[in-house]
Design an enzyme around this catalytic site. Structure first.
Site, mmCIF file in Angstrom:
data_model
loop_
_atom_site.group_PDB
_atom_site.id
_atom_site.type_symbol
_atom_site.label_atom_id
_atom_site.label_comp_id
_atom_site.label_asym_id
_atom_site.label_seq_id
_atom_site.Cartn_x
_atom_site.Cartn_y
_atom_site.Cartn_z
ATOM 1 N N TRP A 93 0.823 -1.211 0.000
ATOM 2 C CA TRP A 93 0.000 0.000 0.000
ATOM 3 C C TRP A 93 0.852 1.253 0.000
ATOM 4 O O TRP A 93 0.524 2.228 -0.684
ATOM 5 C CB TRP A 93 -1.005 -0.015 1.153
ATOM 6 C CG TRP A 93 -2.056 -1.049 0.897
ATOM 7 C CD1 TRP A 93 -2.206 -2.236 1.535
ATOM 8 C CD2 TRP A 93 -3.036 -1.029 -0.148
ATOM 9 N NE1 TRP A 93 -3.235 -2.953 0.963
ATOM 10 C CE2 TRP A 93 -3.760 -2.241 -0.060
ATOM 11 C CE3 TRP A 93 -3.377 -0.109 -1.153
ATOM 12 C CZ2 TRP A 93 -4.807 -2.552 -0.938
ATOM 13 C CZ3 TRP A 93 -4.423 -0.425 -2.027
ATOM 14 C CH2 TRP A 93 -5.115 -1.624 -1.912
ATOM 15 N N LYS A 101 -12.953 -1.577 6.476
ATOM 16 C CA LYS A 101 -12.238 -2.629 7.212
ATOM 17 C C LYS A 101 -12.693 -2.666 8.664
ATOM 18 O O LYS A 101 -13.116 -3.678 9.174
ATOM 19 C CB LYS A 101 -10.735 -2.386 7.119
ATOM 20 C CG LYS A 101 -10.257 -2.538 5.701
ATOM 21 C CD LYS A 101 -8.942 -1.872 5.458
ATOM 22 C CE LYS A 101 -8.633 -1.802 3.990
ATOM 23 N NZ LYS A 101 -8.663 -3.075 3.284
ATOM 24 N N ASP A 121 -1.593 6.577 6.422
ATOM 25 C CA ASP A 121 -2.661 5.745 5.878
ATOM 26 C C ASP A 121 -2.971 4.708 6.958
ATOM 27 O O ASP A 121 -2.231 3.745 7.149
ATOM 28 C CB ASP A 121 -2.190 5.062 4.589
ATOM 29 C CG ASP A 121 -3.216 4.076 4.043
ATOM 30 O OD1 ASP A 121 -4.280 3.902 4.677
ATOM 31 O OD2 ASP A 121 -2.956 3.473 2.979
#
Ligand SMILES: Cc1ncc(COP(=O)(O)O)c(C=O)c1O
Length: 359
Positions: A102, A195, A171
């Site tokens: 990511w 999530k 993030d």
């Protein structure tokens, strides 16, 4: 009704209590005669829902004054572009830490907007740890890192130190609301909801107000943090139903005792699985112990030829989505806030049984 244990990395399990409440309120939200999905985002009912969600999120994370909370769309992926568009503030340089898939994606996108330097990278050990010391340019606009790498299962358990005048950007998609966090240490924190905090379609951005208002030329209005903040995240139609469900998740977290209580549960759940993995000669987790994620736990079997049999047996026992990300293979158990401890116990019992049979 039977609920399975869903170990998906996202969209992921939501608390059964939240889903039941949303179900009860589906046709008639608290006497309004309509579903939240049908409400005007400018109406008093929805404005109330949105304001309460923001209030609860501020309370849970103890977000200081001087920070704006935005409920946006486009996923964390859009933030990979939106962050440089908003935070470069004419500087043209940003520094990134690379700890896995990511953060690599964030770097790739940022390169379209500015000169990117790598402040630290875990590539030397195949992205199995979280580098703690960063080499940051004095004139960088910000430092970006991924505080929990969902695919590799690498988590920062402490906030990295950067010079005070350089904004730190995180993030936090896959461990948002899994533990308390000192928001005052950050310039910006962002996370997709799907999530740990609600349905897909909603992205949280918590941004220090003084960093907003200097967007790059050509930035679309909906991507301008200041314009969105001034419009209470409703410059256009927001992801209203996702905001409502996220609001129910916030209430659920408060009822559990807030993030400190939730963190305790998460530590307990993760320990169950890691203790088993460490004692096993059949299953393995490659991540440095001090950087192991509490949320996403990848593991491999001694013999990859047994992967399919493992997954099949898991499904038969009511456990799904354990297949690892295609880029790394093996297995991955994502155990977010809504995964009950019974889910982790059931998984560990099954792994023990599987090891006995095949080990
Ligand atoms: C850490 C992290 N960042 C970014 C993303 C991308 O999120 P989205 O699909 O919401 O754009 C994900 C999604 O899995 C993620 O885990």
């Amino acid at each position: 009704m039977s609920r399975i244990f869903n170990f998906s990395a996202g969209p992921a399990m939501l608390p059964a209590e939240v889903l039941a409440r949303a179900g009860d309120e589906m046709l008639d939200w608290r006497g309004s005669g309509m579903s939240v999905m049908e409400m005007s985002h400018r109406g008093k009912e929805f404005m109330g829902i949105a304001a309460e969600a923001e209030k609860d999120l501020r309370e849970l994370l103890m977000i200081p004054a001087g920070y704006k909370v935005l409920f946006l769309q486009g996923g964390a992926t859009l933030q990979f572009a939106q962050i440089p568009m908003n935070l470069l503030r004419g500087k043209g340089k940003a520094d990134y830490v690379v700890t896995g898939e990511w953060s690599k994606k964030a770097v790739k996108e940022a390169k379209q907007y500015c000169d990117v330097a790598i402040a630290a990278s875990a590539e030397d050990r195949n992205f199995t740890y979280a580098p703690k010391s960063f080499s940051v340019r004095k004139d960088t606009a910000y430092v970006h890192y991924c505080s929990n790498e969902t695919i590799g299962g690498v988590e920062y358990h402490a906030i990295p130190q950067v010079e005070k005048n350089i904004p730190l950007v995180a993030d936090a998609s896959s461990h948002f609301l899994s533990r308390p966090v000192d928001v005052s240490k950050f310039g910006l924190i962002y996370a997709g909801a799907q999530k740990n905090a609600g349905p897909a379609g909603l992205t949280f951005v918590i941004v220090r107000e003084d960093l907003t208002g200097q967007v790059a030329k050509g930035t679309p209005s909906v991507m301008d943090y200041k314009l969105q903040a001034d419009a209470d995240s409703m410059l256009n139609t927001p992801a209203s139903y996702s905001m409502y469900v996220a609001g129910l998740v916030f209430k659920w977290l408060k009822q559990l005792g807030g993030l400190a209580a939730v963190e305790k549960l998460n530590i307990e759940k993760a320990r169950l699985l890691y203790d088993f993995l460490d004692a096993s000669e059949f299953f393995q987790n490659p991540v440095a112990k001090e950087d192991r994620s509490r949320m996403n736990i990848p593991f491999t079997l001694k013999d990859a030829k047994l992967d399919e049999a493992f997954l099949k047996g898991a499904t038969e026992r009511g456990m799904v989505q354990l297949k690892g990300h295609r880029s790394v293979g093996g297995m991955r158990a994502s155990i977010y806030n809504a995964m009950p401890i019974e889910g982790v116990r059931t998984l560990v019992e099954y792994m023990r049984e599987f090891e006995k049979k095949h080990g």
